[in-house]
Design a protein around this motif. Structure first.
Motif, short mmCIF file in Angstrom:
data_model
loop_
_atom_site.label_atom_id
_atom_site.label_comp_id
_atom_site.label_asym_id
_atom_site.label_seq_id
_atom_site.Cartn_x
_atom_site.Cartn_y
_atom_site.Cartn_z
N GLU A 1 2.44 2.99 -8.04
CA GLU A 1 3.22 2.50 -9.18
C GLU A 1 3.16 3.48 -10.34
O GLU A 1 4.14 3.73 -11.02
CB GLU A 1 2.66 1.15 -9.67
CG GLU A 1 2.68 0.03 -8.65
CD GLU A 1 4.06 -0.56 -8.44
OE1 GLU A 1 5.02 -0.04 -9.02
OE2 GLU A 1 4.16 -1.53 -7.68
N LEU A 2 1.96 4.04 -10.56
CA LEU A 2 1.80 4.97 -11.68
C LEU A 2 2.52 6.28 -11.42
O LEU A 2 3.11 6.87 -12.32
CB LEU A 2 0.31 5.25 -11.92
CG LEU A 2 -0.44 4.24 -12.77
CD1 LEU A 2 -1.90 4.60 -12.81
CD2 LEU A 2 0.13 4.20 -14.17
N LEU B 1 -0.60 -8.82 -23.86
CA LEU B 1 0.72 -9.01 -23.27
C LEU B 1 1.12 -10.46 -23.49
O LEU B 1 0.37 -11.38 -23.14
CB LEU B 1 0.63 -8.70 -21.77
CG LEU B 1 1.91 -8.57 -20.97
CD1 LEU B 1 2.78 -7.42 -21.49
CD2 LEU B 1 1.57 -8.36 -19.50
N LEU B 2 2.30 -10.66 -24.10
CA LEU B 2 2.74 -12.00 -24.47
C LEU B 2 4.16 -12.24 -24.03
O LEU B 2 4.95 -11.29 -23.94
CB LEU B 2 2.76 -12.14 -26.00
CG LEU B 2 1.49 -11.97 -26.81
CD1 LEU B 2 1.86 -11.73 -28.26
CD2 LEU B 2 0.66 -13.22 -26.70
N VAL C 1 -1.06 -2.23 -13.71
CA VAL C 1 -0.53 -0.91 -14.06
C VAL C 1 -0.95 -0.54 -15.49
O VAL C 1 -1.39 0.59 -15.75
CB VAL C 1 1.01 -0.88 -13.92
CG1 VAL C 1 1.60 0.39 -14.52
CG2 VAL C 1 1.41 -1.01 -12.45
N ILE C 2 -0.88 -1.51 -16.40
CA ILE C 2 -1.28 -1.24 -17.80
C ILE C 2 -2.77 -0.89 -17.85
O ILE C 2 -3.17 0.06 -18.53
CB ILE C 2 -0.99 -2.47 -18.70
CG1 ILE C 2 0.50 -2.82 -18.70
CG2 ILE C 2 -1.52 -2.26 -20.11
CD1 ILE C 2 1.39 -1.93 -19.47
N ILE D 1 3.65 3.27 -20.89
CA ILE D 1 3.82 1.83 -21.14
C ILE D 1 5.31 1.50 -21.21
O ILE D 1 5.78 0.52 -20.63
CB ILE D 1 3.11 1.40 -22.44
CG1 ILE D 1 1.59 1.56 -22.30
CG2 ILE D 1 3.46 -0.03 -22.80
CD1 ILE D 1 0.82 1.38 -23.60
N HIS D 2 6.07 2.33 -21.91
CA HIS D 2 7.51 2.11 -22.04
C HIS D 2 8.16 2.09 -20.66
O HIS D 2 8.95 1.20 -20.33
CB HIS D 2 8.12 3.23 -22.91
CG HIS D 2 9.36 2.81 -23.62
ND1 HIS D 2 10.56 2.64 -22.99
CD2 HIS D 2 9.58 2.50 -24.93
CE1 HIS D 2 11.48 2.27 -23.86
NE2 HIS D 2 10.91 2.16 -25.04
N SER D 3 7.78 3.07 -19.83
CA SER D 3 8.34 3.15 -18.47
C SER D 3 7.94 1.92 -17.64
O SER D 3 8.77 1.33 -16.94
CB SER D 3 7.84 4.43 -17.81
OG SER D 3 8.01 4.36 -16.41
N ALA D 4 6.68 1.52 -17.76
CA ALA D 4 6.21 0.36 -16.98
C ALA D 4 6.98 -0.90 -17.38
O ALA D 4 7.42 -1.67 -16.51
CB ALA D 4 4.71 0.17 -17.19
N LEU D 5 7.19 -1.09 -18.68
CA LEU D 5 7.92 -2.28 -19.12
C LEU D 5 9.38 -2.22 -18.66
O LEU D 5 9.95 -3.22 -18.24
CB LEU D 5 7.84 -2.44 -20.64
CG LEU D 5 6.48 -2.88 -21.17
CD1 LEU D 5 6.45 -2.81 -22.69
CD2 LEU D 5 6.14 -4.30 -20.71
#
Ligand code: CSS
Ligand code: FE2
Length: 206
Positions: free
Chosen positions: A11-12, A86-87, A28-29, A46-50
């Motif tokens: 994933e990373l 994370l919310l 992943v985070i 983080i931007h890419s993961a989201l």
């Protein structure tokens, strides 16, 4: 041998593979905080993961808890209490947050359902002025990710459509209170807004 076709490393490594669900996103985070050693790389990861995260309908029914009595609800999905929170936020129609700051490195928002309006402000550069000036207003559509921090300015966020909206937020590191402005006319007159949770891990707080 693992039966799993994709590990967290995969994933990373992959810049474009979808991240299926919030559990995988949390893993992943966690890995991003273990492996990245500077803010620029971390922010991009983080931007890419989201961007790649796909939240399932079952996760939405667990975490996306609306309350018609409140402008919006804040529902805790995951935190390591050190690096990130994370919310999921649930916004009622025509409702918005007050203008606020982010006493953290950064705030990421992904629109999951409906659309939101993000209004960005900066302190008026003139020393005689005590105003916050609106400099950008953006409609964030479902699937899009935005990023904000105090170097960019302050913002308010609200539901922009005729349907309620759901957003996914990542704050790094977690914080417990922020500055809130009742009006953009008085920059010097802010109050402390305490962070509260409507639910944690799918369990309502009362
Ligand atoms: N900061 C607001 C939502 S917009 S980022 C909050 O946490 O309630
Ligand atoms: Fe915010």
């Amino acid at each position: 041998m693992s039966a799993s076709p994709r590990g967290v490393e995969a994933e990373l490594d992959s810049g474009s593979a979808p991240i299926a669900g919030l559990d995988t996103l949390s893993t992943v985070i966690d890995s991003i905080f273990k492996t990245s050693d500077n803010w620029i790389d971390r922010r991009a990861a983080i931007h890419s993961a989201l961007n790649r995260t796909v939240v399932t309908p079952s996760e939405l029914s667990t975490f996306a808890l609306f309350d018609p009595r409140l402008p919006y609800t804040r529902n805790l999905v995951a935190t390591d209490n050190t690096h990130y929170t994370l919310l999921i936020l649930c916004w009622n129609v025509d409702k918005e947050s007050p203008i606020h700051d982010h006493p953290c490195d950064g705030c990421f928002i992904k629109a999951l359902q409906g659309k939101i309006r993000e209004s960005r402000y900066v302190k008026d550069a003139s020393p005689e002025s005590d105003q916050l000036v609106l400099f950008q207003e953006t409609i964030v559509h479902s699937g899009a990710v935005t990023y904000m921090d105090d170097f960019v300015g302050y913002h308010k966020v609200g539901c922009a459509g005729t349907e309620p909206a759901i957003t996914l937020h990542l704050y790094t590191p977690p914080y417990h209170s922020c500055k809130v402005w009742a009006s953009p006319e008085r920059f010097s007159s802010w109050s402390e807004g305490k962070v509260t949770f409507y639910s944690k891990h799918g369990q309502p707080m009362n």
